[in-house]
Enzyme design. Structure first.
Site, PDB file in Angstrom:
ATOM      1  N   CYS A 291      63.074 -22.967  16.109  1.00 15.55           N
ATOM      2  CA  CYS A 291      63.532 -22.510  17.413  1.00 15.55           C
ATOM      3  C   CYS A 291      63.046 -21.106  17.742  1.00 15.55           C
ATOM      4  CB  CYS A 291      65.047 -22.528  17.465  1.00 15.55           C
ATOM      5  SG  CYS A 291      65.700 -24.191  17.543  1.00 15.55           S
TER       6      CYS A 291
ATOM      7  N   THR B 165      31.601   0.794  18.825  1.00 16.36           N
ATOM      8  CA  THR B 165      31.965   2.199  18.694  1.00 16.36           C
ATOM      9  C   THR B 165      33.224   2.343  17.860  1.00 16.36           C
ATOM     10  OG1 THR B 165      30.950   2.741  20.796  1.00 16.36           O
ATOM     11  CG2 THR B 165      32.641   4.257  19.997  1.00 16.36           C
TER      12      THR B 165
ATOM     13  N   ALA C 122      46.309  -1.250   9.492  1.00 16.89           N
ATOM     14  CA  ALA C 122      47.045   0.021   9.481  1.00 16.89           C
ATOM     15  C   ALA C 122      48.510  -0.138   9.882  1.00 16.89           C
ATOM     16  CB  ALA C 122      46.359   1.019  10.427  1.00 16.89           C
ATOM     17  N   HIS C 123      48.764  -1.040  10.826  1.00  9.69           N
ATOM     18  CA  HIS C 123      50.118  -1.071  11.398  1.00  9.69           C
ATOM     19  C   HIS C 123      51.172  -1.701  10.482  1.00  9.69           C
ATOM     20  CE1 HIS C 123      50.844  -5.300  12.827  1.00  9.69           C
ATOM     21  NE2 HIS C 123      49.563  -5.376  12.530  1.00  9.69           N
TER      22      HIS C 123
ATOM     23  N   GLN D 241      50.047  -7.118   3.506  1.00  7.19           N
ATOM     24  CA  GLN D 241      51.438  -6.768   3.204  1.00  7.19           C
ATOM     25  C   GLN D 241      51.565  -5.909   1.955  1.00  7.19           C
ATOM     26  OE1 GLN D 241      54.006  -7.363   5.153  1.00  7.19           O
ATOM     27  NE2 GLN D 241      53.049  -8.782   6.591  1.00  7.19           N
TER      28      GLN D 241
END
Lengths: 405, 136
Positions: free
Chosen positions: A329, A243, A203-204, A182
């Protein structure tokens, strides 16, 4: 024009920056080679791209490019770091220190190691989700081999005193791993200055693609060794066979470069929006509280408990705004947030928490819309809330005899 | 998770929201659940001398399915005698609202709320010294 729905869940994932995508595209098309193909131009082009990306990643962390091991993301990096150290240092000791508020990708590998005979100390956190360097020092034993503590928390945004913890680890000769998923690209992360030996990132979470990340592995002072999880072609200096995901790695490299060059700009921008939203919510609503540290916190994180309004009902009420909740929930497991529970904010505050995650692409218009609709939803749901009614009648909810089910 | 149209309708337009005076002789109040579990329902019934529920109110702290379950319960009890109201079962609510398995506890809570409200009403009746009207 405001486009709905609005995305305020940037701790879960971030959109790919168009500049990152543009950098990646040639490596899907004409430059599709295998970076390990040493004998033709397709391979050379791929290898060159990986080399550049490795430098971009290393620069963000103030590391050496040789210390970067590409992986599929932080879950893999955390597993590789924790299990990899445990396997190679088990002769030295079997004790690991982590904290109760870590991500499952750290907690679960630790639990796995416990089943193999390792001993793990899960440090408690203060009400802001922070551990202190003193706590870490006090938990250390002669057989401690690893400390794994996240840089910044994914739910409440709290930033640990990483530099102080790194210093303690250096003094005691214990390896220090941090899950910086983060934090990278959001706050300065300097592995030299902070004494970090192993670091995970994805990366995301920083405007790059999903499915790629890295593990930083220190090469000197000390040289850290890890056992691989994947055996195979000996890629990544034997630490991670498979790879290389060349387009993904190119995207990660570009994301790291942008994160480094635009960190201050992004930070100031996102922080301004977050404070705008926080002020508006706190000005217009009563019985709300901020979860996480008021100061040592990610700029884009706003985690708030709206007392007497259940989190999932709240999310239904702001259906045009994508957020997360600590409420049981909303989780697949029906378990409320382990982070908020560890902070001791109270079970009711857990069920009423909403996490707004702002990012580089969030606009002021979106934040204003989100604040306005959140306030309206809270007011509407409080009219429906028996708890709010009781509190307004002067009843202390703590004295009521409930019927837990 | 996707909600059924009926849950969304009850959530957006909850029926019979509000409160009766819980001290009133003809009102039964049921409060079930707990804040630390993430849901609390308050269901109230107003009963006439013939033992028929003439009106109902609710307030719910809980998820959309909990709100919908209690909203539906207030609709269903109206016009029924207290004995008939006690026959409402949670599965009826599950079927009507198409609740998924993880939301079944919301319907159970609504059934419990009806029972608790009736019980409260009956307790008031039996302890009332005046016998309150229908002493037959």
């Amino acid at each position: 024009m405001l486009k709905l729905p609005i995305y305020l869940d940037n701790h879960a994932t971030t959109p790919v920056d168009p500049r990152v995508l543009d950098a990646m595209l040639p490596y899907f098309r004409e430059k599709f080679g295998n970076a390990a193909s040493r004998n033709h131009p397709f391979g050379w082009a791929a290898e060159e791209a990986v080399t550049i990306a490795r430098e971009q990643c290393a620069q963000l962390l103030n590391a050496d490019p040789k210390e970067i091991v590409f992986t599929s993301g932080s879950t893999e990096s955390n597993n590789l770091a924790i299990k990899g150290v445990a396997e190679l240092y088990r002769e030295k000791g079997k004790h690991i220190i982590t904290a109760a508020t870590e991500h499952k990708a750290v907690l679960d590998p630790c639990k796995h190691l416990e089943s193999l005979g390792f001993e793990v100390t899960y440090l408690p956190v203060d009400r802001y989700a922070r551990v202190s360097a003193e706590q870490v020092a006090a938990a250390m034993r002669p057989d401690t081999i690893l400390v794994s503590l996240m840089f910044a928390n994914n739910e409440v945004g709290t930033i640990h005193p990483i530099g102080e913890i790194g210093k303690i680890c250096k003094e005691r000769g214990v390896i220090f791993h941090t899950d910086a998923t983060q934090a990278c690209g959001k706050v300065p992360v300097d592995v030299q200055a902070l004494g970090i030996d192993l670091l995970s990132l994805s990366a995301h979470k920083m405007y790059g693609p999903k499915g790629v990340g890295l593990l930083y592995v220190r090469r000197k002072n000390p040289r850290v060794r890890i056992a691989p999880i994947f055996d195979g072609g000996g890629h990544e200096r034997g630490m991670r066979s498979g790879t290389l995901n060349v387009p993904g790695i190119v995207g990660l490299g570009k994301a790291c470069e942008l994160g480094r060059l635009e960190m201050q700009k992004d930070h100031d921008y996102v922080f301004g929006l977050r404070e705008r939203m926080r002020k508006r919510l706190f000005d217009e609503l009563d019985y709300i509280s901020l979860n996480g540290h008021p100061e040592y916190r990610l700029a884009g994180n706003l985690n708030v408990s709206f007392a007497y309004v259940e989190g999932e009902a709240m999310m239904m009420g702001i259906k045009d705004i994508a957020v997360s909740s600590g409420s049981a929930c909303t989780s697949a497991s029906l378990e409320p947030s382990h982070v908020l529970r560890a902070m001791g904010v109270g079970e009711d505050a857990v069920h009423t928490s909403i996490r707004f995650g702002l990012g580089r692409f969030t606009t002021q218009e979106e934040v204003d819309f989100a604040a306005e609709h959140t306030i309206a939803a809270v007011r509407r749901l409080r009219e429906l809330s028996p708890l709010y009614e009781m509190v307004k009648e002067g009843i202390d909810l703590a004295t009521v005899k409930w019927s837990p089910h | 998770m996707a909600y059924s149209d009926k849950v969304i309708d009850h959530y957006n337009n909850p029926r019979n929201v509000g409160s009766f005076d819980k001290g009133s002789e003809d009102v039964g109040t049921g409060i079930v659940g707990a804040p630390e579990c993430g849901d609390v329902m308050k269901l109230q019934i107003k009963v006439n001398d013939e033992g028929v529920i003439t009106d109902a109110r609710f307030k719910t702290f809980g998820c959309g399915s909990a709100i919908a379950s209690s909203s539906l319960a207030t609709e269903w009890v109206k016009g029924k005698t207290v004995d008939e109201a006690l026959k409402i079962k949670n599965v009826d609510i599950v079927n009507e609202l198409a609740l998924p398995p993880i939301k079944i506890h919301c319907s159970v809570l609504a059934e419990d709320a009806i029972k608790a409200a009736v019980e409260d009403y009956q307790k008031k009746k039996s302890s009332s010294p005046a016998g309150s009207g229908s002493a037959s």
